[in-house]
Design a protein around this motif. Structure first.
Motif, PDB file in Angstrom:
ATOM      1  N   ARG A  12       6.975 -36.026  19.833  1.00 31.48           N
ATOM      2  CA  ARG A  12       6.007 -36.905  20.491  1.00 31.48           C
ATOM      3  C   ARG A  12       4.567 -36.564  20.099  1.00 31.48           C
ATOM      4  N   GLU A  13       4.308 -35.306  19.843  1.00 34.81           N
ATOM      5  CA  GLU A  13       2.953 -34.895  19.489  1.00 34.81           C
ATOM      6  C   GLU A  13       2.620 -35.179  18.037  1.00 34.81           C
ATOM      7  N   HIS A  14       3.616 -35.123  17.158  1.00 40.57           N
ATOM      8  CA  HIS A  14       3.328 -35.157  15.728  1.00 40.57           C
ATOM      9  C   HIS A  14       3.859 -36.396  14.994  1.00 40.57           C
ATOM     10  N   MET A  15       4.577 -37.259  15.669  1.00 41.86           N
ATOM     11  CA  MET A  15       5.009 -38.494  15.012  1.00 41.86           C
ATOM     12  C   MET A  15       3.783 -39.253  14.503  1.00 41.86           C
ATOM     13  N   PRO A  16       3.723 -39.632  13.222  1.00 41.02           N
ATOM     14  CA  PRO A  16       2.557 -40.384  12.728  1.00 41.02           C
ATOM     15  C   PRO A  16       2.419 -41.722  13.449  1.00 41.02           C
ATOM     16  N   ALA A  17       1.201 -42.125  13.691  1.00 44.38           N
ATOM     17  CA  ALA A  17       0.951 -43.426  14.313  1.00 44.38           C
ATOM     18  C   ALA A  17       1.425 -44.544  13.384  1.00 44.38           C
ATOM     19  N   PHE A  18       1.936 -45.609  13.981  1.00 40.56           N
ATOM     20  CA  PHE A  18       2.400 -46.737  13.187  1.00 40.56           C
ATOM     21  C   PHE A  18       1.251 -47.371  12.429  1.00 40.56           C
ATOM     22  N   ASP A  19       1.473 -47.584  11.141  1.00 37.80           N
ATOM     23  CA  ASP A  19       0.532 -48.306  10.280  1.00 37.80           C
ATOM     24  C   ASP A  19       1.364 -49.335   9.517  1.00 37.80           C
ATOM     25  N   PRO A  20       1.167 -50.628   9.765  1.00 32.86           N
ATOM     26  CA  PRO A  20       2.015 -51.643   9.131  1.00 32.86           C
ATOM     27  C   PRO A  20       1.937 -51.634   7.608  1.00 32.86           C
ATOM     28  N   ALA A  21       0.884 -51.048   7.052  1.00 33.18           N
ATOM     29  CA  ALA A  21       0.738 -51.037   5.601  1.00 33.18           C
ATOM     30  C   ALA A  21       1.607 -49.980   4.928  1.00 33.18           C
ATOM     31  N   VAL A  22       2.000 -48.942   5.672  1.00 31.71           N
ATOM     32  CA  VAL A  22       2.684 -47.825   5.009  1.00 31.71           C
ATOM     33  C   VAL A  22       4.072 -47.508   5.559  1.00 31.71           C
ATOM     34  N   TRP A  23       4.336 -47.826   6.812  1.00 29.30           N
ATOM     35  CA  TRP A  23       5.638 -47.457   7.370  1.00 29.30           C
ATOM     36  C   TRP A  23       6.736 -48.325   6.756  1.00 29.30           C
ATOM     37  N   PRO A  24       7.767 -47.720   6.136  1.00 33.27           N
ATOM     38  CA  PRO A  24       8.883 -48.507   5.602  1.00 33.27           C
ATOM     39  C   PRO A  24       9.812 -48.964   6.716  1.00 33.27           C
ATOM     40  N   SER A  25      10.505 -50.066   6.486  1.00 29.18           N
ATOM     41  CA  SER A  25      11.553 -50.484   7.411  1.00 29.18           C
ATOM     42  C   SER A  25      12.745 -49.561   7.230  1.00 29.18           C
TER      43      SER A  25
ATOM     44  N   GLU B 235      12.575 -47.773  29.245  1.00 29.76           N
ATOM     45  CA  GLU B 235      11.290 -47.203  28.865  1.00 29.76           C
ATOM     46  C   GLU B 235      11.297 -46.865  27.379  1.00 29.76           C
ATOM     47  N   HIS B 236      10.194 -47.158  26.722  1.00 34.92           N
ATOM     48  CA  HIS B 236      10.020 -46.848  25.303  1.00 34.92           C
ATOM     49  C   HIS B 236       8.819 -45.930  25.124  1.00 34.92           C
ATOM     50  N   GLY B 237       8.801 -45.224  24.021  1.00 36.03           N
ATOM     51  CA  GLY B 237       7.653 -44.426  23.650  1.00 36.03           C
ATOM     52  C   GLY B 237       7.424 -44.531  22.155  1.00 36.03           C
ATOM     53  N   CYS B 238       6.175 -44.435  21.722  1.00 35.65           N
ATOM     54  CA  CYS B 238       5.862 -44.513  20.293  1.00 35.65           C
ATOM     55  C   CYS B 238       4.467 -43.960  20.047  1.00 35.65           C
ATOM     56  N   ALA B 239       4.201 -43.675  18.781  1.00 38.53           N
ATOM     57  CA  ALA B 239       2.873 -43.221  18.365  1.00 38.53           C
ATOM     58  C   ALA B 239       2.075 -44.410  17.861  1.00 38.53           C
ATOM     59  N   LEU B 240       0.892 -44.585  18.429  1.00 38.38           N
ATOM     60  CA  LEU B 240       0.034 -45.719  18.106  1.00 38.38           C
ATOM     61  C   LEU B 240      -1.368 -45.250  17.756  1.00 38.38           C
ATOM     62  N   LEU B 241      -2.068 -46.078  16.981  1.00 37.15           N
ATOM     63  CA  LEU B 241      -3.500 -45.910  16.807  1.00 37.15           C
ATOM     64  C   LEU B 241      -4.212 -46.739  17.858  1.00 37.15           C
ATOM     65  N   THR B 242      -5.021 -46.107  18.692  1.00 40.35           N
ATOM     66  CA  THR B 242      -5.776 -46.799  19.719  1.00 40.35           C
ATOM     67  C   THR B 242      -7.263 -46.554  19.476  1.00 40.35           C
ATOM     68  N   GLU B 243      -8.095 -47.056  20.376  1.00 38.14           N
ATOM     69  CA  GLU B 243      -9.542 -46.828  20.246  1.00 38.14           C
ATOM     70  C   GLU B 243      -9.879 -45.349  20.331  1.00 38.14           C
ATOM     71  N   ARG B 244      -8.970 -44.572  20.918  1.00 38.53           N
ATOM     72  CA  ARG B 244      -9.194 -43.126  21.068  1.00 38.53           C
ATOM     73  C   ARG B 244      -8.518 -42.328  19.951  1.00 38.53           C
ATOM     74  N   GLY B 245      -7.958 -43.018  18.973  1.00 42.79           N
ATOM     75  CA  GLY B 245      -7.252 -42.343  17.903  1.00 42.79           C
ATOM     76  C   GLY B 245      -5.744 -42.397  18.104  1.00 42.79           C
ATOM     77  N   ARG B 246      -5.019 -41.489  17.469  1.00 44.22           N
ATOM     78  CA  ARG B 246      -3.579 -41.471  17.614  1.00 44.22           C
ATOM     79  C   ARG B 246      -3.192 -41.046  19.024  1.00 44.22           C
ATOM     80  N   GLU B 247      -2.273 -41.819  19.627  1.00 46.42           N
ATOM     81  CA  GLU B 247      -1.787 -41.494  20.966  1.00 46.42           C
ATOM     82  C   GLU B 247      -0.294 -41.751  21.047  1.00 46.42           C
ATOM     83  N   TRP B 248       0.373 -40.993  21.908  1.00 47.79           N
ATOM     84  CA  TRP B 248       1.759 -41.286  22.273  1.00 47.79           C
ATOM     85  C   TRP B 248       1.716 -42.185  23.507  1.00 47.79           C
TER      86      TRP B 248
END
Length: 261
Positions: A88-101, A189-202
């Motif tokens: 949860r701490e280190h999963m890279p934030a989702f980036d649609p340009a780089v994450w493969p399906s 309930e779901h969880g994921c790593a996202l880029l938000t206004e505060r940077g990467r967050e779980w």
């Protein structure tokens, strides 16, 4: 003398014979293994689809990234509970340009990386599209609507899209999941790593707990009355049908056949 392999041109002819037309919007689920060996593989199959759809058409595929999810739900394989905080701490934030399906076939990756492809911005259940309506169809994908009203599936329904099952069965028919949002369905309930206004967050959130275990039965029932075109594309048994019709049928079928609905 052996049969010749399918080619870009022969696959386009097969798709046309099936009923796919220039200007169509189509969401494709596929098994290239079922199609058979093709010179050029995924590239040639993508080209064949785009040849038939033409510049006014739109090709859509699911490009899911479910590994960006809470490890407490992982089953194939599960991971030790002691790993969960690290993931949860280190999963890279989702980036649609780089994450493969992952887990949905080679054609999806070909379309995702195709020149001009547009991908929806969902960290787990994204779609990608190439063609005239790509930007409008991918524009809205709400976090708490993996495959629901705030997803490209609903936009595809409104756009009159068709579903192409290329060498695969109804068990992978993503359109049926939209019906699950229109009947009483459990949530999870779901969880994921996202880029938000505060940077990467779980981030944690809730959404419908989708379940495709009975989609084969649902599909078999749908075929009894469906506006369905069925034939071979290469060596693949292939079905083509309207998304809106299939979703409407699925809503009524789920209400009757799932106790929770």
């Amino acid at each position: 003398m052996t049969d010749l392999p399918p080619t870009r041109a022969s696959l386009a002819a097969d798709l046309t014979a099936l009923g796919l037309r220039s200007g169509d919007t189509v969401i494709v689920h596929s098994s290239l293994r079922a199609v058979g060996w093709v010179p050029g593989g995924r590239v040639a199959v993508t080209q064949a689809l785009l040849d038939v759809l033409g510049p006014a058409g739109t090709l859509v595929v699911p490009t899911q990234t479910m590994e960006n999810s809470d490890p407490k739900h992982w089953q194939r394989p599960p991971v030790p509970e002691s790993w969960w905080p690290v993931i949860r701490e280190h999963m890279p934030a989702f980036d649609p340009a780089v994450w493969p399906s992952r887990g949905i076939g080679a054609l999806a990756e070909a379309v995702r990386t195709w020149p001009g492809a547009v991908r929806s911005n969902h960290p787990q259940a994204s779609f990608a599209a190439v063609g005239a309506q790509a930007s409008s169809l991918m524009a809205r994908h709400e976090l708490e609507s993996h495959l629901g009203e705030g997803s490209p599936l609903a936009a595809l329904e409104r756009a009159g899209a068709r579903v192409l099952l290329l060498g695969v069965g109804y068990d992978v028919c993503t359109a049926f999941h939209l019906a699950e949002y229109r009947v009483p369905s459990p949530k999870t309930e779901h969880g994921c790593a996202l880029l938000t206004e505060r940077g990467r967050e779980w981030v944690t959130y809730t959404d419908v707990a989708t379940n495709s275990d009975d989609f084969d039965k649902l599909g078999a029932a749908y075929e009894q009355t469906a506006t369905l075109r069925r034939g071979s594309v290469g060596a693949a048994d292939t079905r083509l049908f309207p998304a809106a019709e299939a979703i409407a049928f699925a809503v009524e079928w789920l209400r009757t056949n799932r106790p929770e609905a």
